[in-house]
Design a protein around this motif. Structure first.
Motif, short mmCIF file in Angstrom:
data_model
loop_
_atom_site.label_atom_id
_atom_site.label_comp_id
_atom_site.label_asym_id
_atom_site.label_seq_id
_atom_site.Cartn_x
_atom_site.Cartn_y
_atom_site.Cartn_z
N CYS A 1 0.85 -1.18 0.00
CA CYS A 1 0.00 0.00 0.00
C CYS A 1 0.90 1.24 0.00
O CYS A 1 1.79 1.35 0.81
CB CYS A 1 -0.88 -0.01 1.25
N CYS A 2 0.69 2.15 -0.93
CA CYS A 2 1.51 3.36 -0.98
C CYS A 2 0.66 4.59 -0.70
O CYS A 2 -0.36 4.81 -1.33
CB CYS A 2 2.19 3.51 -2.34
N ARG A 3 1.12 5.41 0.25
CA ARG A 3 0.44 6.66 0.58
C ARG A 3 1.43 7.82 0.49
O ARG A 3 1.29 8.80 1.18
CB ARG A 3 -0.15 6.57 2.00
N ILE A 4 2.41 7.64 -0.40
CA ILE A 4 3.47 8.63 -0.44
C ILE A 4 3.03 9.92 -1.12
O ILE A 4 3.59 10.98 -0.87
CB ILE A 4 4.75 7.97 -1.04
N CYS A 5 2.02 9.85 -2.01
CA CYS A 5 1.49 11.12 -2.55
C CYS A 5 -0.03 11.09 -2.55
O CYS A 5 -0.64 10.06 -2.34
CB CYS A 5 2.04 11.39 -3.96
N TRP A 6 -0.62 12.25 -2.82
CA TRP A 6 -2.09 12.38 -2.73
C TRP A 6 -2.82 11.96 -4.00
O TRP A 6 -4.02 12.15 -4.11
CB TRP A 6 -2.47 13.81 -2.32
N LYS A 7 -2.09 11.44 -4.98
CA LYS A 7 -2.82 10.76 -6.05
C LYS A 7 -3.31 9.42 -5.53
O LYS A 7 -4.26 8.84 -6.01
CB LYS A 7 -1.93 10.52 -7.29
N GLY A 8 -2.58 8.92 -4.53
CA GLY A 8 -2.91 7.64 -3.92
C GLY A 8 -4.00 7.85 -2.89
O GLY A 8 -4.65 8.89 -2.88
N PRO A 9 -4.25 6.91 -1.98
CA PRO A 9 -3.44 5.70 -1.83
C PRO A 9 -3.58 4.74 -3.02
O PRO A 9 -4.65 4.62 -3.59
CB PRO A 9 -4.01 5.06 -0.55
N CYS A 10 -2.45 4.07 -3.30
CA CYS A 10 -2.43 3.05 -4.35
C CYS A 10 -2.10 1.73 -3.69
O CYS A 10 -1.35 1.68 -2.73
CB CYS A 10 -1.34 3.37 -5.36
N ARG A 11 -2.68 0.67 -4.26
CA ARG A 11 -2.31 -0.63 -3.72
C ARG A 11 -2.20 -1.63 -4.86
O ARG A 11 -2.97 -1.58 -5.82
CB ARG A 11 -3.29 -1.08 -2.66
N ILE B 1 -0.52 4.74 -9.48
CA ILE B 1 -0.91 5.72 -10.48
C ILE B 1 0.32 6.36 -11.14
O ILE B 1 0.34 6.63 -12.34
CB ILE B 1 -1.85 6.77 -9.84
N CYS B 2 1.39 6.54 -10.36
CA CYS B 2 2.62 7.12 -10.93
C CYS B 2 3.44 6.10 -11.70
O CYS B 2 4.40 6.45 -12.37
CB CYS B 2 3.48 7.72 -9.82
N GLY B 3 3.10 4.83 -11.57
CA GLY B 3 3.87 3.80 -12.25
C GLY B 3 4.75 2.96 -11.35
O GLY B 3 5.43 2.04 -11.81
FE1 SF4 Z 1 2.50 6.03 -4.25
FE2 SF4 Z 1 2.77 6.57 -6.85
FE3 SF4 Z 1 0.37 6.01 -5.83
FE4 SF4 Z 1 1.54 8.32 -5.26
S1 SF4 Z 1 0.85 7.62 -7.26
S2 SF4 Z 1 0.52 6.96 -3.80
S3 SF4 Z 1 3.70 7.67 -5.13
S4 SF4 Z 1 2.15 4.63 -5.95
#
Ligand code: SF4
Ligand code: NFS
Length: 635
Positions: free
Chosen positions: A45-55, A67-69
């Motif tokens: 689970c990634c919450r490093i940016c506000w496009k996320g969270p991504c999992r 979302i960033c790849g």
């Molecule tokens: Fe993480 Fe990339 Fe998703 Fe941002 S867009 S939360 S950096 S995986």
């Protein structure tokens, strides 16, 4: 039910009382949290940016990239090295605090502190390559503080931190330098980890993990300096008989629990409590003031002064449920925010003391080294006031406490060995390892976690390793577990040690004047004191002319949970030590990162993570590793 949550007998007594009183504990909240998030458990689970969270979908059906790849490997690696950075920040901030205090003492600015161990100060100066000839104590202290603070200030990337350089074998340092993972500046390395893990930065899992290893070695640097300078200021531990578990709380005393990590506060509280004992008696406490420890602050004052240990991490709330703790004084780290609420159910004053660590509902008495005595007096007075409000009908102190012989720093271990061979103290240890009387050495460290029945994995593993003649050292909440369960006694050695280990422990203990064997597990102190075990290992390796990854030495954190444990485990691996984890690290969502940490590390560093949740199997695996290492040495 209770026995599944904790194997500490005090928990069985106090959990029903907590339930009756409507107090929720860490175990209730653990249950309410089930099922826990599988993505988080896997680290994907990634919450490093506000496009996320991504999992990332671990089964391959859903998204394989954020979302960033970023893929699972990048996300897992970024998450785990941020944990390392946080752990390193905690330990090194503690270290910086102690170093600044030493500087203050050297400059005569801190009347509450002094240099209690001048011999250690000289030894530390020599270790750091500081010339002390003709210099007086304040000048040596100033030079040691300066060299230490350089580890936070140096801007030359090629110059290793002073403490790391002074604390490893030459071969290890070269091996780590070849991988470019030796820190030059603790703060810079932590900052780099935060910077490179921002959205759109380092995406290479191998490169990220190498950055994490550098951060972990910065953590090691911070621990070495915290431990050694604390000894200089507060005294070097030597064996002392004390007790552990909640039975150390006294019904007729003003009970002050010191909890957290940094000895700068607890040392002064202990001293001031001695001076204010009469006031407590006047308030009706016929046994005066009773200081007890919790977590690593508890370990610090336990190994230095024999202050009894009330609780390790998971039972900190239960200390309050006894209804007999008048003040819980906390500094930094591992303090459950729930303590203020539980304290409020009783008469207990929960007192926070550090500007950067406050808890809603707690009383805050700001602690500063410059005003330490005054602050400590206020804290103790608050405890005495709270005592007057205690309701004796709500007091339930479990009748459990175990004797514990603690305080085995490097100096006291070497001192005990010197009674067998004054010229060459390490020789008896090396001889007994070589002839197989001691098969190997295991360092138990790390926390308690709700993922494991409290203390159970520590105790199961230790009994099995002892029966197989492994010498055991312990720190942190692991040490707390052993102390509470009676494994830091001479009786435990007689009962659980294999025959040859028993004979060696008896020979050393008897000749060192203990009137019997050394305790089964040697308490080396708090988590930052893991550096003590490394010091012993480095001395043995240097004497044998080998590197750390050749020694029959293993480490284990069977109940780990904190980010600090992630940092410690990682430097342990970097130092060449096979390191067992008994809780599942949150990295298994990336096959690549898992492989790096459990297999590739072995080729690169000699050390590696070994994950085994079953304590019996874990002990077997560590025994195998020890035998493999022995074979490598031809012994
Ligand atoms: Fe993480 Fe990339 Fe998703 Fe941002 S867009 S939360 S950096 S995986
Ligand atoms: Ni270590 Fe000590 Fe305990 Fe874990 Fe916390 S108190 S520094 S992190 S829980 S062992």
């Amino acid at each position: 039910m209770t026995m599944k949550l904790s194997t500490d007998p005090s928990a069985a007594t106090l959990l029903p009382i907590a339930k009756k009183e409507g107090i929720s504990t860490v175990w209730d909240r653990h249950r309410a949290m089930q099922p826990q998030c599988g993505f988080g458990q896997l680290g994907v689970c990634c919450r490093i940016c506000w496009k996320g969270p991504c999992r990332i979908d671990p089964f391959g059906d859903g998204p394989q990239r954020g979302i960033c790849g970023a893929d699972a490997d990048t996300i897992v690696a970024r998450n785990v090295i941020r944990m390392i950075a946080a752990g390193a920040a905690g330990h090194s901030e503690h270290g910086r605090h102690v170093a600044l205090a030493l500087q203050g003492v050297a400059e005569g600015r801190l009347p509450a502190y002094q240099i209690r161990d001048e011999a250690k100060l000289r030894a530390v100066a020599a270790k750091l390559g500081i010339c002390t000839e003709g210099e007086d104590i304040p000048a040596i202290a100033a030079a040691v503080a300066k060299a230490t603070l350089e580890d936070f200030q140096n801007q030359d990337h090629d110059a290793p931190c002073n403490w790391v350089e002074a604390s490893l074998t030459k071969k290890r340092l070269e091996r780590l330098q070849a991988l470019h993972v030796v820190p030059h500046n603790i703060d810079a390395v932590i900052t780099q980890i935060m910077g490179r893990t921002l959205v759109g930065c380092d995406a290479d899992p191998v490169n990220l993990i190498l950055g994490g290893i550098k951060g972990a070695l910065a953590d090691f640097d911070g621990m070495c300096l915290a431990t050694e300078l604390s000894d200089v200021l507060f005294g070097t531990p030597s064996p002392v008989v004390t007790a552990a578990n909640l039975g150390v709380i006294k019904p007729d005393a003003v009970n002050i629990a010191v909890h957290g990590h940094n000895p700068l506060l607890s040392e002064v509280v202990c001293e001031v409590a001695g001076q204010m004992d009469e006031e407590a008696r006047k308030a009706g406490a016929k046994d005066g003031i009773n200081i007890v420890g919790i977590c690593c602050t508890g370990n610090e004052v336990m190994v230095r002064h024999g202050i009894p240990l009330a609780a390790n991490y998971l039972s900190q709330e239960l200390a309050l449920v006894t209804g007999a703790v008048d003040a819980m004084v906390v500094d930094v780290q591992c303090i459950m925010p729930s303590v203020s609420e539980i304290g409020a159910c009783f008469h207990t004053a929960v007192i926070t003391t550090m500007a950067e660590n406050k808890i809603p509902g707690a009383t805050h008495v700001e602690f500063r080294e410059e005003t330490a005595l005054e602050n400590a007096r206020r804290i103790v007075a608050t405890a005495i006031e709270a005592y007057k409000r205690r309701d004796p009908r709500r007091v339930n102190i479990p009748d459990f406490k175990q004797t514990a012989i603690v305080g085995f720093g490097v100096e006291s271990v070497v001192g005990a060995l010197a009674t067998l061979n004054a010229e060459d103290p390490l020789q008896p240890l090396i001889e007994n390892i070589a002839n197989g009387n001691i098969r190997g050495i295991a360092l138990f460290a790390g926390c308690n976690s709700t993922q494991v029945a409290q203390d159970s994995s520590f105790v199961t593993m230790a009994k099995k390793l002892a029966a197989n003649n492994v010498l055991m050292l312990a720190t942190g909440c692991g040490a707390g577990a052993f102390a509470k369960h009676g494994l830091m006694t001479q009786e435990a050695t007689l009962e659980y040690a294999g025959d040859s280990l028993k004979a060696v422990m008896t020979a050393i203990g008897t000749s060192a004047g203990l009137n019997g064997p050394l305790p089964l597990v040697l308490h080396m102190g708090s988590c930052v004191d893991n550096s003590r075990a490394v010091q012993v290992a480095v001395a043995v390796a240097d004497k044998l002319g080998v590197d750390l990854d050749q020694l029959p030495l293993v480490a284990s954190a069977p109940e780990a949970m904190s980010e600090k444990a992630v940092a410690i485990g990682t430097w342990s691996v970097a130092l060449g030590i096979p390191t067992h984890l008994g809780t599942m690290p949150q990295v298994t969502g990336s096959a690549k990162v898992t492989e790096l940490l459990t297999q590739t590390a072995k080729d690169l560093l000699g050390g590696y993570f070994l994950v085994e949740l079953d304590p019996n199997l874990a002990a077997d695996k560590l025994l195998e590793v020890i035998e493999e290492r022995r074979k490598g040495l031809g012994i």
